[in-house]
Write an enzyme that holds these catalytic residues in place. Sequence first.
Site, PDB file in Angstrom:
ATOM      1  N   GLY A  14      17.911  55.120  48.332  1.00 26.53           N
ATOM      2  CA  GLY A  14      18.277  55.333  49.820  1.00 26.53           C
ATOM      3  C   GLY A  14      18.589  56.550  50.279  1.00 26.53           C
ATOM      4  NE  ARG A  17      20.276  56.735  58.815  1.00 25.84           N
ATOM      5  CZ  ARG A  17      20.344  56.341  60.372  1.00 25.84           C
ATOM      6  NH1 ARG A  17      19.320  55.580  60.761  1.00 25.84           N
ATOM      7  NH2 ARG A  17      21.361  56.621  60.988  1.00 25.84           N
ATOM      8  CG  ASN A  92      22.995  57.066  48.800  1.00 24.71           C
ATOM      9  OD1 ASN A  92      24.173  57.393  48.902  1.00 24.71           O
ATOM     10  ND2 ASN A  92      22.192  56.690  49.645  1.00 24.71           N
ATOM     11  CE1 TYR A 155      30.281  49.428  51.615  1.00 22.13           C
ATOM     12  CE2 TYR A 155      32.753  49.702  51.663  1.00 22.13           C
ATOM     13  CZ  TYR A 155      31.314  50.621  51.309  1.00 22.13           C
ATOM     14  OH  TYR A 155      31.137  51.714  51.200  1.00 22.13           O
ATOM     15  CB  THR A 158      29.792  44.900  46.799  1.00 22.87           C
ATOM     16  OG1 THR A 158      29.805  45.977  47.664  1.00 22.87           O
ATOM     17  CG2 THR A 158      29.294  43.518  47.358  1.00 22.87           C
ATOM     18  CE  LYS A 159      29.459  51.028  48.154  1.00 19.21           C
ATOM     19  NZ  LYS A 159      28.354  51.810  47.503  1.00 19.21           N
ATOM     20  CB  ILE A 188      30.410  61.956  53.839  1.00 20.04           C
ATOM     21  CG1 ILE A 188      31.111  61.611  52.437  1.00 20.04           C
ATOM     22  CG2 ILE A 188      29.435  62.881  53.890  1.00 20.04           C
ATOM     23  CD1 ILE A 188      32.021  62.982  52.090  1.00 20.04           C
TER      24      ILE A 188
END
Length: 250
Positions: A14, A17, A92, A155, A158-159, A188
């Site tokens: 990934g 971008r 990523n 989300y 999963t992290k 970021i």
Amino acid sequence: MELSLKGKKALVTGGVRGVGRGLVLGLARAGVDVVTCYRRESEHVASLERELKEIGGEHSIIRADVSDPDQVTELIGECERLHGKLDVLVNNAGTISHIPYAELPFEEWNRMVATNLTSVHMVIQKSLPLLGEGSSVISIGSRSVEAGVKLRAHYTATKAALIGLNRSLAREFGERGIRFNILRLGVIETETLRDLPDDQRQAMISLYSKKSAFGRIGKATEAAGAVLWLASDLSSFVTGAVIPVDGGMS
């Protein structure tokens, strides 16, 4: 002390971008030959090709959906064909959505798990024959695991799971000299943020800048700096770690 990364071979999933693009460019500028992948055609592919050509080196951009087992096999096979090994693997690729947990469709839960967790497992497992002593596997985590951001339960789950996977693999493959670490990123600045309407962008920057010890959000080059350190032998005794790159937001 020098990073001494020139000539090393890396795969960044990934990387066309967002943060991933910054990681690809950072590695390339350090002399690493980088393979990266993308899921959908876009102008970002061609622009990254131009930037990498200007930097120089042996770089490849491949279309591959890392949530698809067959495409992961093809991607890793192409890495082997191009370079014969991998010194650095950066997981990523990922996705995010914001949905109230009570309304979360099963299909969206499965999509999140497939993209953010199962894909990492598949890429690492298929890459093992290419990873030797001194190789570094870096997975991109999120501060959401500690913060518990609402509307992101799927989300965040999963992290959080990546942390357990990372620690187990660090123990299992330590004797082979392969290191496994996670970079826990804060906010970021990427083109996704820059493309927001002015009022939304400024509101986001203001909100998260106040949470940072530096009074600002992070830059992709700063995330890349952490990847370069973990890719180098300067971090040769670091494994199983979750390293915050969040400007002191933790």
